[in-house]
Write a protein that holds these residues in place. Structure first.
Motif, PDB file in Angstrom:
ATOM      1  N   SER A   4       0.842  -1.193   0.000  1.00  0.00           N
ATOM      2  CA  SER A   4       0.000   0.000   0.000  1.00  0.00           C
ATOM      3  C   SER A   4       0.876   1.241   0.000  1.00  0.00           C
ATOM      4  N   CYS A   7       1.244   7.268   1.364  1.00  0.00           N
ATOM      5  CA  CYS A   7       0.487   8.518   1.453  1.00  0.00           C
ATOM      6  C   CYS A   7      -0.899   8.359   2.067  1.00  0.00           C
ATOM      7  N   GLY A   8      -1.357   7.111   2.228  1.00  0.00           N
ATOM      8  CA  GLY A   8      -2.650   6.887   2.859  1.00  0.00           C
ATOM      9  C   GLY A   8      -3.798   6.660   1.906  1.00  0.00           C
ATOM     10  N   ARG A  35       1.374  14.526  -0.701  1.00  0.00           N
ATOM     11  CA  ARG A  35       1.281  13.095  -0.402  1.00  0.00           C
ATOM     12  C   ARG A  35       2.480  12.349  -0.986  1.00  0.00           C
ATOM     13  N   SER A  39       5.420  10.160   0.905  1.00  0.00           N
ATOM     14  CA  SER A  39       5.812   8.815   0.469  1.00  0.00           C
ATOM     15  C   SER A  39       7.301   8.746   0.159  1.00  0.00           C
ATOM     16  N   ARG A  72       2.285   7.054   8.823  1.00  0.00           N
ATOM     17  CA  ARG A  72       0.901   7.431   8.508  1.00  0.00           C
ATOM     18  C   ARG A  72       0.801   8.925   8.280  1.00  0.00           C
ATOM     19  N   LEU A  73      -0.085   9.284   7.367  1.00  0.00           N
ATOM     20  CA  LEU A  73      -0.306  10.682   7.032  1.00  0.00           C
ATOM     21  C   LEU A  73      -1.774  11.023   7.193  1.00  0.00           C
ATOM     22  N   GLU A  74      -2.048  12.170   7.806  1.00  0.00           N
ATOM     23  CA  GLU A  74      -3.407  12.710   7.896  1.00  0.00           C
ATOM     24  C   GLU A  74      -3.413  14.075   7.218  1.00  0.00           C
TER      25      GLU A  74
END
Length: 124
Positions: A4, A7-8, A35, A39, A72-74
């Motif tokens: 996966s 970038c989420g 994003r 990554s 993890r990115l929000e």
């Protein structure tokens, strides 16, 4: 099974940010560039980070800490930065492990178009 993307987004890395890192495509929006830069930290692609940094603020080099793992990115908010804009901002929270310890950072980044491509222009 493909990995996966860091970038989420729900896509394999190769089909998502990997294509930007390989130079097969360019980010269409400021958020997409942000994003893909997250990554790039995840895969250790310092060259991509430098290529997507505005020349006026770009460091001569980037030394990525191999003991930091981006996990993890929000994306918290974005303004402008679409295919019709020339400027945009993205506020985000990045989660990472530093020497095994969970950490996070929040940033409000500014992006501009330079010669038709989005580049990171610094923080707000």
């Amino acid at each position: 099974m493909p990995r996966s993307c860091f970038c989420g987004l729900p896509a394999p890395y190769d089909d998502c940010c990997g294509r930007f890192h390989r130079g097969e495509a360019a980010a269409a929006t400021a958020e997409q560039l942000m994003r893909s830069r997250f990554s790039a930290f995840g895969v250790g692609d310092a060259a991509y980070l430098l290529r997507t940094w505005h020349p006026s603020a770009r460091p001569a080099r980037i030394d990525l800490d191999k003991k930091t793992r981006w996990v993890r990115l929000e994306v918290l908010e974005s303004t402008g930065g679409s295919v019709v804009h020339t400027e945009g901002t993205v506020r985000f929270r990045a989660h990472y492990l530093e020497r095994g310890r969970p950490c996070e950072m929040e940033e409000h980044s500014r992006f501009v178009r330079l010669e038709g491509r989005w580049v990171y222009a610094g923080t707000m």
